[in-house]
Write a protein that holds these residues in place. Sequence first.
Motif, short mmCIF file in Angstrom:
data_model
loop_
_atom_site.label_atom_id
_atom_site.label_comp_id
_atom_site.label_asym_id
_atom_site.label_seq_id
_atom_site.Cartn_x
_atom_site.Cartn_y
_atom_site.Cartn_z
N UNK A 149 -15.79 -23.88 18.92
CA UNK A 149 -15.49 -23.72 17.50
C UNK A 149 -16.76 -23.70 16.66
N UNK A 150 -17.69 -24.60 16.94
CA UNK A 150 -18.95 -24.64 16.19
C UNK A 150 -19.79 -23.40 16.50
N UNK A 151 -19.80 -22.97 17.77
CA UNK A 151 -20.56 -21.78 18.13
C UNK A 151 -19.99 -20.54 17.45
N UNK A 152 -18.68 -20.42 17.41
CA UNK A 152 -18.05 -19.27 16.75
C UNK A 152 -18.34 -19.27 15.25
N UNK A 153 -18.28 -20.43 14.64
CA UNK A 153 -18.57 -20.52 13.21
C UNK A 153 -20.02 -20.10 12.93
N UNK A 154 -20.94 -20.57 13.76
CA UNK A 154 -22.35 -20.20 13.58
C UNK A 154 -22.56 -18.69 13.70
N UNK A 155 -21.89 -18.06 14.67
CA UNK A 155 -22.04 -16.62 14.85
C UNK A 155 -21.45 -15.84 13.67
#
Length: 265
Positions: A158-164
């Motif tokens: 979830x955090x990785x997707x938000x960052x992307x």
Amino acid sequence: KFYGKKKKRERGNRKRTVVRPDYDRYRMSFADKLGCAGRAVLLCGCLNYFCYRSVWAIPVLLPLGIYSIYLSRKTIIKKRKQQMNYQFGTALQSLDTAVRAGYSMENAVRECRKDLQRIYGTDSDLVRELSYMEAQMEVGISVEALFSDLGERSHLEDIRNFGEVFAIAKRTGGNLADIMEQTSQVLREKIRVKQEIDVSIAGKKMEQTIMSLVPGAMILYMQLSSGSFLDVLYHNAAGAAVMTGCRAVYLFGWQMGKKIVEIEV
């Protein structure tokens, strides 16, 4: 002299370098090590008492105790990441509110840190990460790079997707408020589903734990009520082989039970 001063300055800069944690790794404290070691000793002692009742079985059970310490460490890491993931759902809501109120993303991060600090306290991993982001933004590090870095170190989808998504929105110059609202809504819904699943299967996990203790309780009852009935299984090769097979089946069933109640979204 100038070269010596330069080397000292470089050493000083290296000392000030902050190494951020990788959340797939965990350095256990003394209390954690003591607790894991105590559980490993208890596990080996119970298996030895129920299956072998022999000092010579301790070296055979020792690798199992070491493996239980490894599993305990993995459990601590999983709980830590799960807690951060749930806290990130609250952070998304705070960021979305701040951006729609007219704050820039940099100021929204500051407001989000204050909100999470009031809710979870200063010892929260995510609050520490947001405080680190504030310090890095003051020296010119972009907020999208900081979120991407957190996504890589946390190993949370979830955090990785938000960052992307946030990095793409900044590069393309899209409507940040609308993108933030849509992205945070989708990710918050996913986190909410995870929380509901965890709550709904909490009872099943307790049932699985109780069922795992039933075989040991039955053997203990038989030993206390009619101990001579099980004496044939101890202190001989045939009995040790039978109990080893039973131990293998029990551990396999215990591991499969844990996998069944682990549901990933």
